[in-house]
Structures are given as structure tokens and as C-alpha cells.
Design a protein around this motif. Structure first.
Motif, mmCIF file in Angstrom:
data_model
loop_
_atom_site.group_PDB
_atom_site.id
_atom_site.type_symbol
_atom_site.label_atom_id
_atom_site.label_comp_id
_atom_site.label_asym_id
_atom_site.label_seq_id
_atom_site.Cartn_x
_atom_site.Cartn_y
_atom_site.Cartn_z
ATOM 1 N N LYS A 245 -5.577 -4.846 -16.640
ATOM 2 C CA LYS A 245 -6.598 -4.082 -17.365
ATOM 3 C C LYS A 245 -6.234 -2.607 -17.550
ATOM 4 N N SER A 246 -5.346 -2.080 -16.764
ATOM 5 C CA SER A 246 -5.111 -0.636 -16.728
ATOM 6 C C SER A 246 -4.330 -0.141 -17.938
ATOM 7 N N ARG A 247 -4.578 1.135 -18.263
ATOM 8 C CA ARG A 247 -3.866 1.782 -19.368
ATOM 9 C C ARG A 247 -3.160 3.066 -18.931
ATOM 10 N N THR A 248 -3.500 3.575 -17.749
ATOM 11 C CA THR A 248 -2.891 4.799 -17.231
ATOM 12 C C THR A 248 -2.478 4.568 -15.783
ATOM 13 N N THR A 249 -1.703 5.518 -15.235
ATOM 14 C CA THR A 249 -1.290 5.403 -13.836
ATOM 15 C C THR A 249 -2.497 5.404 -12.910
ATOM 16 N N GLU A 250 -3.473 6.250 -13.193
ATOM 17 C CA GLU A 250 -4.661 6.308 -12.343
ATOM 18 C C GLU A 250 -5.412 4.978 -12.371
ATOM 19 N N GLU A 251 -5.495 4.366 -13.550
ATOM 20 C CA GLU A 251 -6.142 3.047 -13.639
ATOM 21 C C GLU A 251 -5.300 1.991 -12.947
ATOM 22 N N ASN A 252 -3.962 2.073 -13.062
ATOM 23 C CA ASN A 252 -3.084 1.163 -12.303
ATOM 24 C C ASN A 252 -3.503 1.137 -10.840
ATOM 25 N N LEU A 253 -3.696 2.324 -10.285
ATOM 26 C CA LEU A 253 -3.995 2.451 -8.865
ATOM 27 C C LEU A 253 -5.421 2.005 -8.545
ATOM 28 N N ARG A 254 -6.369 2.413 -9.370
ATOM 29 C CA ARG A 254 -7.777 2.054 -9.108
ATOM 30 C C ARG A 254 -7.984 0.538 -9.167
ATOM 31 N N ILE A 259 -8.298 -4.997 -6.294
ATOM 32 C CA ILE A 259 -7.747 -6.321 -5.994
ATOM 33 C C ILE A 259 -7.379 -6.423 -4.523
ATOM 34 N N MET A 260 -6.733 -5.396 -3.993
ATOM 35 C CA MET A 260 -6.282 -5.434 -2.604
ATOM 36 C C MET A 260 -7.452 -5.379 -1.631
ATOM 37 N N SER A 261 -8.452 -4.543 -1.922
ATOM 38 C CA SER A 261 -9.622 -4.438 -1.038
ATOM 39 C C SER A 261 -10.391 -5.742 -0.979
ATOM 40 N N GLU A 262 -10.486 -6.408 -2.128
ATOM 41 C CA GLU A 262 -11.205 -7.691 -2.165
ATOM 42 C C GLU A 262 -10.435 -8.774 -1.413
ATOM 43 N N ALA A 263 -9.111 -8.786 -1.569
ATOM 44 C CA ALA A 263 -8.305 -9.824 -0.926
ATOM 45 C C ALA A 263 -8.175 -9.591 0.570
ATOM 46 N N LYS A 264 -8.063 -8.321 0.986
ATOM 47 C CA LYS A 264 -7.882 -8.025 2.408
ATOM 48 C C LYS A 264 -8.394 -6.621 2.727
ATOM 49 N N PRO A 265 -9.621 -6.504 3.173
ATOM 50 C CA PRO A 265 -10.136 -5.186 3.584
ATOM 51 C C PRO A 265 -9.251 -4.610 4.704
ATOM 52 N N ARG A 268 -2.738 -2.556 3.900
ATOM 53 C CA ARG A 268 -1.731 -1.507 3.740
ATOM 54 C C ARG A 268 -0.807 -1.927 2.608
ATOM 55 N N CYS A 269 -0.362 -0.953 1.818
ATOM 56 C CA CYS A 269 0.495 -1.305 0.688
ATOM 57 C C CYS A 269 1.590 -0.262 0.503
ATOM 58 N N VAL A 270 2.534 -0.605 -0.345
ATOM 59 C CA VAL A 270 3.538 0.347 -0.806
ATOM 60 C C VAL A 270 3.547 0.257 -2.331
ATOM 61 N N ILE A 271 3.634 1.399 -2.982
ATOM 62 C CA ILE A 271 3.577 1.480 -4.443
ATOM 63 C C ILE A 271 4.967 1.825 -4.954
ATOM 64 N N VAL A 272 5.393 1.164 -6.014
ATOM 65 C CA VAL A 272 6.735 1.380 -6.560
ATOM 66 C C VAL A 272 6.631 1.963 -7.960
ATOM 67 N N LYS A 287 -5.904 10.433 -4.222
ATOM 68 C CA LYS A 287 -7.134 10.733 -4.964
ATOM 69 C C LYS A 287 -7.967 9.478 -5.206
ATOM 70 N N THR A 288 -7.320 8.358 -5.491
ATOM 71 C CA THR A 288 -8.037 7.114 -5.800
ATOM 72 C C THR A 288 -8.346 6.272 -4.573
ATOM 73 N N GLY A 289 -7.935 6.729 -3.400
ATOM 74 C CA GLY A 289 -8.277 6.017 -2.168
ATOM 75 C C GLY A 289 -7.397 4.843 -1.840
ATOM 76 N N VAL A 290 -6.220 4.765 -2.435
ATOM 77 C CA VAL A 290 -5.291 3.673 -2.132
ATOM 78 C C VAL A 290 -4.629 3.937 -0.782
ATOM 79 N N ASN A 291 -4.644 2.939 0.089
ATOM 80 C CA ASN A 291 -4.059 3.074 1.422
ATOM 81 C C ASN A 291 -2.595 2.663 1.380
ATOM 82 N N GLY A 292 -1.752 3.592 0.916
ATOM 83 C CA GLY A 292 -0.338 3.271 0.830
ATOM 84 C C GLY A 292 0.484 4.458 0.385
ATOM 85 N N GLN A 293 1.778 4.386 0.659
ATOM 86 C CA GLN A 293 2.726 5.400 0.234
ATOM 87 C C GLN A 293 3.485 4.902 -0.999
#
Length: 341
Positions: A245-254, A259-265, A268-272, A287-293
Motif C-alpha cells: 500500500k505504501s508510496r513513500t519511505t515513511e509509509e513503507n515503515l508505518r 503488519i509486524m505489530s499484528e503478527a508479533k507484538p 524486533r526487526c532490521v530494515i534494509v 519517528k514512526t515507532g518501528v522497533n528496529g535498526q
């Protein structure tokens, strides 16, 4: 040792900031201030040692003074020349889009500033000298932030996540011809697969999320093309998820975070992403609250200058209230100087 006290203070603040959260721009500022204060401390020590050395010390002072003048002068001409050359290469390889002109414009801007400085010295015009000095102060402030940005971005790229993660998120970057994965995006996918395989070898395979929606000139969502690229090369489809659904980097992350919060509260993740984009993506992840580096994938060398400048401009504008206020105050000081006799 007193000369190094400011550097020690900023180094302490830098260390505390990194331990609290490495995804903060204040870490970059503290890093830059540490380097500058350390440089001044070393310079003070050299001058003090030279002053105590008698006639030899005088010669040493002369060499130090010559070095302090020569290095910036060489840099002032070499750097913009390299930026102009890179800009020409970017235009030839990537086209004349505004984003591809940044290194060329930066080099041109530096040469214009040099020309303005020479003109003010030649004409001895008071108003031109004030205008030049004001421009130089603003340029120095922006250059300091740029130094902080690239310095800490380099350090951030060396800070690898050490613990196992639940998800690997690969950010999209556009398709070629509306369907094909370009080399820039392929490098992200290969890096994501490398991280997946490294952890899977330890018996805890993460879920890999391809993130990217469908652009106006694309025939399918980026995430689907990315997933197809991986599965065609043997990646297990059962360990893939698509965020489309995303169109920007911020939407990618949000959207990936949802998806990750719903699957596993408590995931931890890593973003590439690509290495030039890693630090800004990390700032957005915080800023978007993603728990990952964020980790970066390789990018062609000629692409770096313009891409890095673009990333810096985006971060600069994200803090526009502070940055424009400081630049405005510097400009006002120049205007005030015109009316002071």
C-alpha cells in the motif's frame, strides 16, 4: 588537558546518545562537535609546543600556519571540481532529473562563493564584504551540519544489529518499465536475503517483508515484483510477506510496522535500504515507532554524492524550524551590520 575538556564532554554526550537510541540526529551533532573540539585541542597543543621550542618552534609555527592556510585553499578548489565532474557523470548516466543535478549545483555554488569572496577582497566594498561574510557564515553552518550528517551516517553504517530479529523489512525504490526490479533495488533484496540466510542458519529464520505499493507508472506493486525476484532465485515463499500500500519511505515503515505489530507484538526487526539512505531511514523508523535498526546495501560510487546531498537536504528540512531560525538570525546579523557605521 584542559584544551581537550570540551571534546571529552561532547564525546560523553555522544556515547550516552548512542546507548539510548542510535537513531537520533543529536548523535550526529555531538559527533561533529567532538571532532571539531578535538581538532582545536590538538591545534592548541601544537601551538603551545611550538611556542616553547625557541627558534625551531618559530619554524614549526610557520609550517602550522602554512598548513592551516593551504589545506582549506586546496579543498576549496578540489572539492567543487570533483562535485562538478560527478554531476556531469550523473547527468550522463541517470538523466537530467532535479535530484541528479545536486552534486553539480553544489560544486557550482562553492565556486560562486569563492568568486564572491575574491570580488569582495578586490573591490573592498563594505556592503559586499558584509554580504560575503554573512553568506560564508550561513554556508559554514550548513557545512557543519553536513559534516555531522555524513560522519555519523558512516558510523551508523558500521553499527550492526547483533541480536536475532523477527522480521527483515526491505524498502522499495521503484521499478523499471513498470515491472522489473532495477539494480538499486536488487542490491537491497540481496542484502535482505543475506540477513535472512545468516539468521536462518542459526535455526531462527525471520519473516522477510517486501515493502512498496504501486506507483502511477507501474503495472504491479513494487512489493510483488520484489517478492517475485526473491522466489525466482530460490527464496522460500512461506517466509515472505508483502506490504503493497505504501508510496513513500515513511509509509513503507508505518504499514510494515502495522503488519509486524499484528503478527508479533514486541517484535524486533532490521530494515534494509541502500547505504546512502540508511541513516535517514533510521531517523524515520524512530519517528514512526518501528522497533528496529537499518542496514545498507552497496550503491554505485558515482551515485553517492548526489544521493547523499539529497538525503541531507531532506533531513535539514525535517528540522526546518531550528535550521531556518539560525540561518535567519545569521542573515539578520548581516543586515544589521550594513546599518552600523
Amino acid at each position: 588537558m584542559i584544551a581537550y575538556a570540551p571534546a571529552a564532554l561532547f564525546l560523553l554526550l555522544f556515547g550516552i546518545g548512542v546507548l539510548r537510541d542510535r537513531r537520533r540526529f543529536s548523535n550526529a551533532v555531538h559527533f561533529g562537535l567532538t571532532c571539531i573540539c578535538l581538532l582545536f585541542g590538538l591545534l592548541f597543543s601544537l601551538l603551545r609546543a611550538a611556542a616553547a621550542g625557541g627558534e625551531r618552534g618559530v619554524h614549526a609555527l610557520e609550517w602550522i600556519a602554512a598548513g592551516l592556510l593551504l589545506i582549506p585553499l586546496l579543498g576549496a578548489f578540489v572539492l567543487p571540481a570533483l562535485l562538478l565532474a560527478n554531476g556531469v557523470k550523473m547527468i550522463r548516466k541517470e538523466g537530467r532529473r532535479p535530484a541528479n543535478l545536486l552534486s553539480f549545483l553544489a560544486g557550482l555554488g562553492i565556486f560562486c562563493l569563492i568568486g564572491l569572496t575574491i570580488a569582495s577582497a578586490a573591490t573592498r566594498s563594505r556592503n559586499l564584504t558584509i554580504a560575503t561574510g554573512t553568506t560564508v557564515m550561513i554556508a559554514a553552518y550548513v557545512s557543519f551540519l553536513f559534516f555531522c550528517f555524513i560522519g555519523y551516517a558512516f558510523l551508523y553504517g558500521w553499527m550492526r544489529p547483533r541480536r536475532n530479529v523477527d522480521f527483515v523489512v526491505v524498502l522499495g525504490s521503484g521499478l523499471v518499465g513498470g515491472t522489473k526490479v532495477p539494480p538499486l533495488l536488487a542490491s537491497r533484496l540481496e542484502r535482505g536475503r543475506e540477513l535472512y540466510e545468516r539468521q536462518a542458519a542459526r535455526g531462527k529464520p525471520p519473516v522477510l517483508i517486501t515493502s512498496g505499493g504501486r506507483g502511477p507508472d507501474e503495472k504491479l506493486p513494487e512489493s510483488h515484483a520484489m517478492a517475485d525476484y526473491l522466489t525466482e532465485r530460490g527464496f522460500p515463499a512461506e517466509h515472505l510477506r508483502r506490504e503493497d500500500k505504501s508510496r513513500t519511505t515513511e509509509e513503507n515503515l508505518r504499514y510494515s510496522e502495522a503488519i509486524m505489530s499484528e503478527a508479533k507484538p514486541g517484535y524486533r526487526c532490521v530494515i534494509v535500504t541502500n547505504n546512502f539512505h540508511a541513516f535517514r531511514a533510521a531517523l524515520m523508523a524512530r519517528k514512526t515507532g518501528v522497533n528496529g535498526q537499518v542496514v545498507g546495501s552497496p550503491t554505485a560510487a558515482y551515485f553517492w554524492p548526489s544521493a547523499t546531498i539529497r538525503e541531507f537536504v531532506a533531513v535539514f528540512l525535517n528540522h526546518k524550524l531550528v535550521n531556518f531560525t539560525i540561518c535567519g538570525l545569521l542573515a539578520l546579523s548581516g543586515v544589521a551590520a550594513v546599518f552600523i557605521h
